[in-house]
Design a protein around this motif. Structure first.
Motif, PDB file in Angstrom:
ATOM      1  N   ILE A   1      -7.807 -25.808  25.394  1.00  0.00           N
ATOM      2  CA  ILE A   1      -8.390 -25.734  24.050  1.00  0.00           C
ATOM      3  C   ILE A   1      -7.492 -26.508  23.093  1.00  0.00           C
ATOM      4  CG2 ILE A   1      -8.967 -24.172  22.136  1.00  0.00           C
ATOM      5  CD1 ILE A   1      -9.512 -21.998  24.235  1.00  0.00           C
ATOM      6  N   TYR A   2      -8.104 -27.239  22.174  1.00  0.00           N
ATOM      7  CA  TYR A   2      -7.316 -27.931  21.153  1.00  0.00           C
ATOM      8  C   TYR A   2      -6.851 -26.940  20.087  1.00  0.00           C
ATOM      9  CZ  TYR A   2      -8.761 -32.607  22.717  1.00  0.00           C
ATOM     10  OH  TYR A   2      -8.956 -33.760  23.437  1.00  0.00           O
ATOM     11  N   HIS A   3      -5.588 -27.075  19.674  1.00  0.00           N
ATOM     12  CA  HIS A   3      -5.073 -26.372  18.502  1.00  0.00           C
ATOM     13  C   HIS A   3      -4.737 -27.434  17.462  1.00  0.00           C
ATOM     14  CE1 HIS A   3      -2.016 -24.719  15.827  1.00  0.00           C
ATOM     15  NE2 HIS A   3      -2.443 -23.508  16.141  1.00  0.00           N
ATOM     16  N   ASP A   4      -5.370 -27.354  16.283  1.00  0.00           N
ATOM     17  CA  ASP A   4      -5.196 -28.405  15.280  1.00  0.00           C
ATOM     18  C   ASP A   4      -5.356 -27.821  13.884  1.00  0.00           C
ATOM     19  OD1 ASP A   4      -5.031 -30.737  13.861  1.00  0.00           O
ATOM     20  OD2 ASP A   4      -6.657 -31.768  14.881  1.00  0.00           O
ATOM     21  N   ASP A   5      -4.241 -27.358  13.313  1.00  0.00           N
ATOM     22  CA  ASP A   5      -4.256 -26.763  11.983  1.00  0.00           C
ATOM     23  C   ASP A   5      -4.028 -27.849  10.933  1.00  0.00           C
ATOM     24  OD1 ASP A   5      -4.080 -25.258   9.719  1.00  0.00           O
ATOM     25  OD2 ASP A   5      -2.387 -24.024  10.378  1.00  0.00           O
ATOM     26  N   ARG A   6      -5.013 -28.074  10.075  1.00  0.00           N
ATOM     27  CA  ARG A   6      -4.918 -29.145   9.086  1.00  0.00           C
ATOM     28  C   ARG A   6      -4.763 -28.627   7.660  1.00  0.00           C
ATOM     29  NH1 ARG A   6      -8.994 -33.869  11.435  1.00  0.00           N
ATOM     30  NH2 ARG A   6      -8.577 -33.444  13.650  1.00  0.00           N
ATOM     31  N   LYS A   7      -4.297 -27.389   7.512  1.00  0.00           N
ATOM     32  CA  LYS A   7      -3.985 -26.888   6.178  1.00  0.00           C
ATOM     33  C   LYS A   7      -2.742 -27.600   5.643  1.00  0.00           C
ATOM     34  CE  LYS A   7      -4.100 -22.464   7.303  1.00  0.00           C
ATOM     35  NZ  LYS A   7      -4.701 -22.438   8.641  1.00  0.00           N
ATOM     36  N   SER A   8      -2.494 -27.473   4.348  1.00  0.00           N
ATOM     37  CA  SER A   8      -1.449 -28.236   3.684  1.00  0.00           C
ATOM     38  C   SER A   8      -0.061 -27.814   4.142  1.00  0.00           C
ATOM     39  CB  SER A   8      -1.555 -28.058   2.171  1.00  0.00           C
ATOM     40  OG  SER A   8      -1.209 -26.735   1.802  1.00  0.00           O
TER      41      SER A   8
ATOM     42  N   GLY B   1     -11.199 -12.202   2.639  1.00  0.00           N
ATOM     43  CA  GLY B   1     -11.199 -12.539   1.222  1.00  0.00           C
ATOM     44  C   GLY B   1     -10.927 -13.977   0.892  1.00  0.00           C
ATOM     45  N   SER B   2     -11.501 -14.904   1.637  1.00  0.00           N
ATOM     46  CA  SER B   2     -11.285 -16.326   1.385  1.00  0.00           C
ATOM     47  C   SER B   2     -11.727 -16.701  -0.025  1.00  0.00           C
ATOM     48  CB  SER B   2     -12.055 -17.173   2.400  1.00  0.00           C
ATOM     49  OG  SER B   2     -11.508 -17.041   3.695  1.00  0.00           O
ATOM     50  N   THR B   3     -10.922 -17.558  -0.655  1.00  0.00           N
ATOM     51  CA  THR B   3     -11.239 -18.025  -2.012  1.00  0.00           C
ATOM     52  C   THR B   3     -11.476 -19.525  -2.067  1.00  0.00           C
ATOM     53  OG1 THR B   3      -8.865 -18.222  -2.490  1.00  0.00           O
ATOM     54  CG2 THR B   3      -9.934 -16.158  -3.105  1.00  0.00           C
ATOM     55  N   ASP B   4     -11.378 -20.210  -0.936  1.00  0.00           N
ATOM     56  CA  ASP B   4     -11.670 -21.646  -0.906  1.00  0.00           C
ATOM     57  C   ASP B   4     -13.110 -21.843  -0.442  1.00  0.00           C
ATOM     58  OD1 ASP B   4     -11.559 -21.056   1.774  1.00  0.00           O
ATOM     59  OD2 ASP B   4     -10.028 -22.539   2.268  1.00  0.00           O
ATOM     60  N   GLU B   5     -13.414 -22.944   0.228  1.00  0.00           N
ATOM     61  CA  GLU B   5     -14.785 -23.252   0.643  1.00  0.00           C
ATOM     62  C   GLU B   5     -15.169 -22.661   1.997  1.00  0.00           C
ATOM     63  OE1 GLU B   5     -17.266 -24.970  -1.090  1.00  0.00           O
ATOM     64  OE2 GLU B   5     -15.842 -24.472  -2.680  1.00  0.00           O
ATOM     65  N   THR B   6     -14.312 -21.817   2.560  1.00  0.00           N
ATOM     66  CA  THR B   6     -14.579 -21.261   3.898  1.00  0.00           C
ATOM     67  C   THR B   6     -15.948 -20.604   3.990  1.00  0.00           C
ATOM     68  OG1 THR B   6     -12.220 -20.905   4.346  1.00  0.00           O
ATOM     69  CG2 THR B   6     -13.787 -19.616   5.638  1.00  0.00           C
ATOM     70  N   LEU B   7     -16.269 -19.716   3.068  1.00  0.00           N
ATOM     71  CA  LEU B   7     -17.527 -18.972   3.136  1.00  0.00           C
ATOM     72  C   LEU B   7     -18.729 -19.881   2.925  1.00  0.00           C
ATOM     73  CD1 LEU B   7     -16.501 -15.726   1.221  1.00  0.00           C
ATOM     74  CD2 LEU B   7     -16.504 -16.158   3.687  1.00  0.00           C
TER      75      LEU B   7
ATOM     76  N   ILE C   1     -13.819 -14.768  15.426  1.00  0.00           N
ATOM     77  CA  ILE C   1     -12.881 -15.584  14.661  1.00  0.00           C
ATOM     78  C   ILE C   1     -12.435 -14.824  13.420  1.00  0.00           C
ATOM     79  CG2 ILE C   1     -12.516 -17.804  13.492  1.00  0.00           C
ATOM     80  CD1 ILE C   1     -14.893 -18.904  15.084  1.00  0.00           C
ATOM     81  N   LEU C   2     -11.144 -14.852  13.126  1.00  0.00           N
ATOM     82  CA  LEU C   2     -10.619 -14.331  11.870  1.00  0.00           C
ATOM     83  C   LEU C   2     -10.435 -15.492  10.901  1.00  0.00           C
ATOM     84  CD1 LEU C   2      -7.779 -11.897  13.042  1.00  0.00           C
ATOM     85  CD2 LEU C   2     -10.249 -11.497  12.962  1.00  0.00           C
ATOM     86  N   THR C   3     -10.805 -15.295   9.640  1.00  0.00           N
ATOM     87  CA  THR C   3     -10.643 -16.359   8.658  1.00  0.00           C
ATOM     88  C   THR C   3     -10.010 -15.848   7.376  1.00  0.00           C
ATOM     89  OG1 THR C   3     -12.900 -16.009   7.814  1.00  0.00           O
ATOM     90  CG2 THR C   3     -12.602 -17.726   9.492  1.00  0.00           C
ATOM     91  N   TYR C   4      -9.252 -16.735   6.772  1.00  0.00           N
ATOM     92  CA  TYR C   4      -8.766 -16.569   5.398  1.00  0.00           C
ATOM     93  C   TYR C   4      -8.375 -17.964   4.897  1.00  0.00           C
ATOM     94  CZ  TYR C   4      -6.081 -15.459   1.263  1.00  0.00           C
ATOM     95  OH  TYR C   4      -5.618 -15.425  -0.027  1.00  0.00           O
ATOM     96  N   ASN C   5      -9.198 -18.513   4.016  1.00  0.00           N
ATOM     97  CA  ASN C   5      -8.963 -19.847   3.461  1.00  0.00           C
ATOM     98  C   ASN C   5      -8.751 -20.894   4.557  1.00  0.00           C
ATOM     99  OD1 ASN C   5      -9.260 -18.812   0.901  1.00  0.00           O
ATOM    100  ND2 ASN C   5      -7.065 -18.735   0.452  1.00  0.00           N
ATOM    101  N   GLU C   6      -9.769 -21.036   5.399  1.00  0.00           N
ATOM    102  CA  GLU C   6      -9.707 -21.961   6.527  1.00  0.00           C
ATOM    103  C   GLU C   6     -10.633 -23.170   6.343  1.00  0.00           C
ATOM    104  OE1 GLU C   6      -7.799 -22.102   9.074  1.00  0.00           O
ATOM    105  OE2 GLU C   6      -6.798 -20.148   9.047  1.00  0.00           O
ATOM    106  N   ALA C   7     -10.903 -23.553   5.108  1.00  0.00           N
ATOM    107  CA  ALA C   7     -11.808 -24.672   4.856  1.00  0.00           C
ATOM    108  C   ALA C   7     -11.397 -25.961   5.570  1.00  0.00           C
ATOM    109  CB  ALA C   7     -11.954 -24.913   3.357  1.00  0.00           C
ATOM    110  N   PRO C   8     -10.099 -26.288   5.681  1.00  0.00           N
ATOM    111  CA  PRO C   8      -9.730 -27.530   6.371  1.00  0.00           C
ATOM    112  C   PRO C   8     -10.002 -27.504   7.875  1.00  0.00           C
ATOM    113  CG  PRO C   8      -7.979 -26.815   4.881  1.00  0.00           C
ATOM    114  CD  PRO C   8      -8.929 -25.669   5.025  1.00  0.00           C
ATOM    115  N   ASN C   9     -10.264 -26.321   8.441  1.00  0.00           N
ATOM    116  CA  ASN C   9     -10.363 -26.199   9.894  1.00  0.00           C
ATOM    117  C   ASN C   9     -11.702 -25.690  10.412  1.00  0.00           C
ATOM    118  OD1 ASN C   9      -7.571 -26.891  10.315  1.00  0.00           O
ATOM    119  ND2 ASN C   9      -7.013 -24.819   9.678  1.00  0.00           N
ATOM    120  N   ILE C  10     -12.340 -24.776   9.669  1.00  0.00           N
ATOM    121  CA  ILE C  10     -13.387 -23.953  10.258  1.00  0.00           C
ATOM    122  C   ILE C  10     -14.600 -24.738  10.724  1.00  0.00           C
ATOM    123  CG2 ILE C  10     -14.498 -23.395   8.045  1.00  0.00           C
ATOM    124  CD1 ILE C  10     -13.953 -21.061  11.105  1.00  0.00           C
TER     125      ILE C  10
END
Length: 261
Positions: A160-167, A37-43, A9-18
């Motif tokens: 597979i479900y695709h469901d992006d809940r970012k703003s 380099g995520s800066t939200d709650e992803t990590l 999985i690749l991530t960058y600021n994916e807190a709403p989804n991960i």
């Protein structure tokens, strides 16, 4: 078979989804996550899962990031997922029971598009190769990327479900960046090498004019209420941005500049 698969999985600021994505992967002995380099709650969210092996790597483009991720996988098979994908129970059972032949290099899955958890009747999201042998390679294609495998590709019955809940603000910013990359791809690639849909988009005006009708009535999203209208409007905005980026590139081309003078 599941013991031979590592999710990537690749991530960058994916807190709403991960969290929704990882929650369906707890069967895996290791989940390789390449974060840019995520800066939200992803990590912080990923730290809750012992299977998650998070590796920081600067982002240059999607293909390079995926190829770096492949080098971190130790199992024979890779399950490549976006951070807003969610495995359904049916496809997980199907993968567990796979017995691939030596000539099978990968498996393609279709997707059910969701808007804030509401599944749509149809979408423009294409099927893609998600499960493949580790000996693979990614290349960029427009704003996206695709994996190249050496051998036969089979279709999985499950989706597979695709469901992006970012703003919405995040989505608009992403689409503007994608539009520039897609316009460059469409103009720089010979027409004979483009798919039919991309040749239509390359013309500029037909895609924005037709996309709303196609999504609502051909794909049936008009029957999905506000979720269907939201998706249709997203596609209209995305195609309009690409058409505008194409027009801008053409207007700024040397030939047009010479005519203007």
């Amino acid at each position: 078979m599941l013991d031979q698969i590592t999710p990537l999985i690749l991530t960058y600021n994916e807190a709403p989804n991960i969290r929704r994505t990882i929650a369906k992967l707890l069967w895996a002995r290791q989940i390789v996550v390449i974060d840019s380099g995520s800066t939200d709650e992803t990590l912080n969210i990923l730290a809750e899962y012992r299977q998650a092996n998070v590796i920081q790597h600067p982002f240059s483009d999607f293909a390079a990031q995926c190829n770096f991720g492949l080098m971190q996988v130790q199992t024979p098979w890779v399950l490549s997922l976006d951070a807003d994908y969610e495995l359904r129970g049916e496809i997980l059972k199907e993968m567990a029971n796979l017995s691939p032949s030596t000539t099978t290099a990968g498996y393609r899955a279709s997707f059910i598009y969701r808007i804030n958890g509401r599944a749509l009747r149809g979408s423009l999201y294409p099927a893609r190769v998600v499960l493949y042998r580790r000996e693979a390679y990614y290349q960029n294609e427009g704003h996206g990327h695709r994996v190249l495998v050496s051998g036969a590709v089979r279709d999985l019955a499950g989706a597979i479900y695709h469901d992006d809940r970012k703003s919405l603000a995040h989505w608009i910013a992403s689409q503007q960046r994608y539009a520039d990359e897609e316009a460059r791809y469409l103009t720089d690639t010979p027409a004979v090498q483009l798919k039919r849909a991309d040749r239509i988009r390359r013309m500029g005006w037909p895609a924005p004019l037709g996309i709303l009708f196609y999504v609502l009535f051909v794909k049936g999203c008009i029957f999905d209420g506000w979720a269907g209208w939201s998706y249709a409007m997203e596609r209209l905005v995305a195609e309009t941005l690409i058409a505008l980026a194409l027009a801008e590139r053409r207007l700024r081309s040397p030939a047009n500049q010479d005519r203007a003078t």
